[in-house]
Motif scaffolding. Structure first.
Motif, PDB file in Angstrom:
ATOM      1  N   ARG A 178       0.812  -1.224   0.000  1.00  0.00           N
ATOM      2  CA  ARG A 178       0.000   0.000   0.000  1.00  0.00           C
ATOM      3  C   ARG A 178       0.845   1.275   0.000  1.00  0.00           C
ATOM      4  N   VAL A 179       2.106   1.158  -0.337  1.00  0.00           N
ATOM      5  CA  VAL A 179       2.978   2.327  -0.423  1.00  0.00           C
ATOM      6  C   VAL A 179       2.581   3.211  -1.597  1.00  0.00           C
ATOM      7  N   ASP A 180       1.937   2.616  -2.614  1.00  0.00           N
ATOM      8  CA  ASP A 180       1.554   3.398  -3.790  1.00  0.00           C
ATOM      9  C   ASP A 180       0.292   4.236  -3.562  1.00  0.00           C
ATOM     10  N   LYS A 181      -0.328   4.107  -2.394  1.00  0.00           N
ATOM     11  CA  LYS A 181      -1.507   4.906  -2.087  1.00  0.00           C
ATOM     12  C   LYS A 181      -1.100   6.344  -1.765  1.00  0.00           C
ATOM     13  N   ALA A 182      -2.023   7.264  -1.979  1.00  0.00           N
ATOM     14  CA  ALA A 182      -1.754   8.676  -1.682  1.00  0.00           C
ATOM     15  C   ALA A 182      -1.417   8.861  -0.206  1.00  0.00           C
ATOM     16  N   ASP A 183      -2.111   8.097   0.656  1.00  0.00           N
ATOM     17  CA  ASP A 183      -1.856   8.152   2.096  1.00  0.00           C
ATOM     18  C   ASP A 183      -1.718   6.725   2.616  1.00  0.00           C
ATOM     19  N   PRO A 184      -0.493   6.162   2.580  1.00  0.00           N
ATOM     20  CA  PRO A 184      -0.302   4.777   3.017  1.00  0.00           C
ATOM     21  C   PRO A 184      -0.751   4.533   4.457  1.00  0.00           C
ATOM     22  N   LEU A 185      -0.533   5.518   5.342  1.00  0.00           N
ATOM     23  CA  LEU A 185      -0.926   5.339   6.736  1.00  0.00           C
ATOM     24  C   LEU A 185      -2.434   5.166   6.869  1.00  0.00           C
ATOM     25  N   ALA A 186      -3.202   5.991   6.162  1.00  0.00           N
ATOM     26  CA  ALA A 186      -4.656   5.862   6.179  1.00  0.00           C
ATOM     27  C   ALA A 186      -5.097   4.526   5.593  1.00  0.00           C
ATOM     28  N   ALA A 187      -4.425   4.102   4.521  1.00  0.00           N
ATOM     29  CA  ALA A 187      -4.751   2.818   3.893  1.00  0.00           C
ATOM     30  C   ALA A 187      -4.483   1.667   4.855  1.00  0.00           C
ATOM     31  N   TRP A 188      -3.394   1.762   5.616  1.00  0.00           N
ATOM     32  CA  TRP A 188      -3.078   0.711   6.577  1.00  0.00           C
ATOM     33  C   TRP A 188      -4.046   0.717   7.753  1.00  0.00           C
ATOM     34  N   ASN A 189      -4.441   1.884   8.211  1.00  0.00           N
ATOM     35  CA  ASN A 189      -5.417   1.952   9.300  1.00  0.00           C
ATOM     36  C   ASN A 189      -6.734   1.297   8.893  1.00  0.00           C
ATOM     37  N   GLU A 190      -7.154   1.543   7.648  1.00  0.00           N
ATOM     38  CA  GLU A 190      -8.383   0.932   7.136  1.00  0.00           C
ATOM     39  C   GLU A 190      -8.233  -0.579   7.032  1.00  0.00           C
ATOM     40  N   HIS A 191      -7.078  -1.020   6.536  1.00  0.00           N
ATOM     41  CA  HIS A 191      -6.812  -2.449   6.373  1.00  0.00           C
ATOM     42  C   HIS A 191      -6.782  -3.157   7.728  1.00  0.00           C
ATOM     43  N   ILE A 192      -6.116  -2.563   8.699  1.00  0.00           N
ATOM     44  CA  ILE A 192      -6.049  -3.157  10.035  1.00  0.00           C
ATOM     45  C   ILE A 192      -7.441  -3.276  10.643  1.00  0.00           C
ATOM     46  N   ALA A 193      -8.271  -2.259  10.415  1.00  0.00           N
ATOM     47  CA  ALA A 193      -9.638  -2.296  10.944  1.00  0.00           C
ATOM     48  C   ALA A 193     -10.432  -3.454  10.351  1.00  0.00           C
ATOM     49  N   LEU A 194     -10.281  -3.702   9.053  1.00  0.00           N
ATOM     50  CA  LEU A 194     -10.989  -4.806   8.409  1.00  0.00           C
ATOM     51  C   LEU A 194     -10.525  -6.155   8.942  1.00  0.00           C
ATOM     52  N   LEU A 195      -9.213  -6.330   9.086  1.00  0.00           N
ATOM     53  CA  LEU A 195      -8.687  -7.590   9.617  1.00  0.00           C
ATOM     54  C   LEU A 195      -9.093  -7.782  11.071  1.00  0.00           C
ATOM     55  N   THR A 196      -9.081  -6.703  11.836  1.00  0.00           N
ATOM     56  CA  THR A 196      -9.458  -6.788  13.247  1.00  0.00           C
ATOM     57  C   THR A 196     -10.920  -7.175  13.396  1.00  0.00           C
ATOM     58  N   ALA A 197     -11.770  -6.715  12.473  1.00  0.00           N
ATOM     59  CA  ALA A 197     -13.183  -7.103  12.500  1.00  0.00           C
ATOM     60  C   ALA A 197     -13.334  -8.608  12.298  1.00  0.00           C
ATOM     61  N   LYS A 198     -12.546  -9.189  11.393  1.00  0.00           N
ATOM     62  CA  LYS A 198     -12.571 -10.641  11.192  1.00  0.00           C
ATOM     63  C   LYS A 198     -12.066 -11.358  12.443  1.00  0.00           C
ATOM     64  N   GLN A 199     -10.995 -10.838  13.020  1.00  0.00           N
ATOM     65  CA  GLN A 199     -10.441 -11.400  14.250  1.00  0.00           C
ATOM     66  C   GLN A 199     -11.510 -11.427  15.353  1.00  0.00           C
ATOM     67  N   ASP A 200     -12.182 -10.311  15.545  1.00  0.00           N
ATOM     68  CA  ASP A 200     -13.182 -10.210  16.605  1.00  0.00           C
ATOM     69  C   ASP A 200     -14.363 -11.136  16.351  1.00  0.00           C
ATOM     70  N   MET A 201     -14.773 -11.238  15.087  1.00  0.00           N
ATOM     71  CA  MET A 201     -15.872 -12.133  14.745  1.00  0.00           C
ATOM     72  C   MET A 201     -15.508 -13.578  15.083  1.00  0.00           C
ATOM     73  N   LEU A 202     -14.308 -13.997  14.680  1.00  0.00           N
ATOM     74  CA  LEU A 202     -13.886 -15.379  14.935  1.00  0.00           C
ATOM     75  C   LEU A 202     -13.750 -15.657  16.429  1.00  0.00           C
ATOM     76  N   ASN A 203     -13.319 -14.657  17.188  1.00  0.00           N
ATOM     77  CA  ASN A 203     -13.156 -14.866  18.629  1.00  0.00           C
ATOM     78  C   ASN A 203     -14.491 -15.025  19.357  1.00  0.00           C
ATOM     79  N   THR A 204     -15.591 -14.588  18.738  1.00  0.00           N
ATOM     80  CA  THR A 204     -16.906 -14.811  19.353  1.00  0.00           C
ATOM     81  C   THR A 204     -17.420 -16.222  19.092  1.00  0.00           C
ATOM     82  N   LYS A 205     -16.851 -16.906  18.112  1.00  0.00           N
ATOM     83  CA  LYS A 205     -17.393 -18.199  17.675  1.00  0.00           C
ATOM     84  C   LYS A 205     -16.997 -19.357  18.593  1.00  0.00           C
ATOM     85  N   LYS A 206     -15.787 -19.316  19.109  1.00  0.00           N
ATOM     86  CA  LYS A 206     -15.296 -20.399  19.979  1.00  0.00           C
ATOM     87  C   LYS A 206     -15.405 -21.766  19.291  1.00  0.00           C
ATOM     88  N   PHE A 207     -14.933 -21.832  18.046  1.00  0.00           N
ATOM     89  CA  PHE A 207     -14.977 -23.104  17.324  1.00  0.00           C
ATOM     90  C   PHE A 207     -14.105 -24.157  18.006  1.00  0.00           C
TER      91      PHE A 207
END
Length: 409
Positions: A178-207
């Motif tokens: 994501r270095v080619d983005k106009a604002d790599p830091l903003a792009a990474w913050n958005e990406h981390i938020a999406l991955l964290t949402a998946k993490q949190d969803m899976l942690n509620t499942k207790k598979f």
């Protein structure tokens, strides 16, 4: 239009400020091949700009390594300079940050006696075990990034001349990080938020288990009872948030040591210790690899599995959708840092203590009781594909679709 130097500068800034997140008055240790010297100088300047009090460079050289493997007396391969291992451990104990530049050459040791390579690898891993505990338990902030060497770029773009393939690989790195983005830091913050949402969803499942089904794969992986799904960022003992891998697309957790059964087939080549392993299948019984076959690199695979008792058990399972930037590039990178983020993967060997609840505070005995696997190795290999299905199984046996046709269901 941005210049190459501008993107390279942003890549270095991303590594130091976001990935490693260097703190004021922190020592930074950079572990690197000498081929990356120019980039190391840029990283060093960025580290001092971020407030580092010192930058220590741990140089390595592939050609020297190959010469040693071929010509040094075997007795020497059983020795490791403990001043190096102790120095790394001392700096970790004092709170240093560690950055590794990973630029593998999968053909480096293909013609070397694999017994000699295995001896040297085990010696090195044993000597550095104390240091690696700091990284594997996230006691310090650490980061792995890649740099396109002539040897690595030749594997990815063999049809191009040396200059063009290095430029082409840089273009891919800038895009996928994501270095080619106009604002790599903003792009990474958005990406981390999406991955964290998946993490949190899976942690509620207790598979209780995951069931992977694809071409050549029918695998059940029991998850550790106190497993925690983890994504993208972690926090060091000192409270520093860092991203240990750039790029990263995965959400991962700890399997129960003795709970994997079935067969799994790799879907991408694995570059391991200077050699290539490809087209390999593993059969598990009660957590342990009991059969292993490879179309390429059978001896290398055997030596890896025989590293120690824990090398035949899983230490990680990770979910990555097929519809992800690295997979969509359509390239095989022969570099685990990139290829593992193109595909669901599992890792043979050591578990990460932070992937079970309270794991970083547990004794070795408590970790073992909770499904932890101890090993000198931690080797990720890719098993995901466009036809992969994954179900999560609850304790009562009911199933929930997680992946269909390689992507989140």
């Amino acid at each position: 239009m941005e210049t190459f130097e501008h993107y390279l500068d942003k890549y270095a800034e991303l590594a130091i400020r976001v990935g490693l997140n260097v703190q004021k008055d922190q020592t930074v240790v950079i572990m690197t091949p000498i081929a990356c010297a120019e980039f190391v100088r840029k990283l060093t300047k960025k580290a001092y700009d971020a407030g580092a009090k010192d930058v220590v460079i741990d140089w390595d050289d592939d050609e020297v390594k190959a010469l040693r493997m071929k010509h040094a007396p075997e007795s020497t391969l059983r020795e490791y300079p403990m001043w190096r291992a102790n120095g790394m451990e001392e700096m970790a104990r004092d709170g240093a940050a560690f950055l590794q530049i990973y630029a593998p050459n999968s053909d480096l040791l293909k013609d070397v006696d694999q017994e000699r390579v295995a001896i040297s690898s085990k010696t090195t891993a044993t000597a550095r075990e104390g240091f690696l505990k700091y990284l594997r338990s996230n006691q310090v902030n650490w980061l792995m990034v890649s740099y396109p060497t002539a040897e690595w770029s030749a594997k990815v773009f063999p049809e191009l001349n040396e200059q063009d393939r290095i430029i082409k690989l840089w273009e891919q790195i800038f895009k996928l990080t994501r270095v080619d983005k106009a604002d790599p830091l903003a792009a990474w913050n958005e990406h981390i938020a999406l991955l964290t949402a998946k993490q949190d969803m899976l942690n509620t499942k207790k598979f209780k288990q995951l069931h992977f089904k694809g071409e050549g794969t029918d695998l059940y992986i029991e998850l550790a009872a106190k497993h925690l799904w983890v994504a993208a960022g972690s926090e060091s003992k000192a409270g520093t948030f860092f991203i240990p891998n750039i790029p990263t697309e995965e959400v991962f957790t700890m399997p129960a040591r003795s709970g994997t059964n079935g067969i799994v087939r790799s879907t991408l080549p694995l570059s391991y210790q200077g050699s290539l392993i490809d087209g390999f299948s593993l059969r598990f019984e009660n957590g342990r690899v009991v059969e292993a076959t490879a179309e390429v690199g059978q001896e290398v695979l055997n030596k890896m599995l025989d590293m120690d008792e824990g090398a035949r058990y899983l230490g990680e399972v990770a979910l990555v959708p097929d519809d992800s930037p690295i997979s969509n590039s359509g390239l095989i990178y022969y570099n685990t840092l990139f290829d593992e983020n193109a595909s669901c993967h599992i890792a043979l060997g050591n578990s990460y203590p932070f992937t079970i609840d309270g794991g970083t505070q547990m004794s070795p005995e408590q970790l073992a009781e909770n499904g932890y696997n101890k090993s000198l190795i931690h080797v990720d290999f890719m098993i995901g594909s466009a036809d992969m299905s994954i179900d999560g199984l609850y304790a009562d046996g009911t199933r929930e679709p997680l992946f269909r046709k390689g992507n989140w269901a």
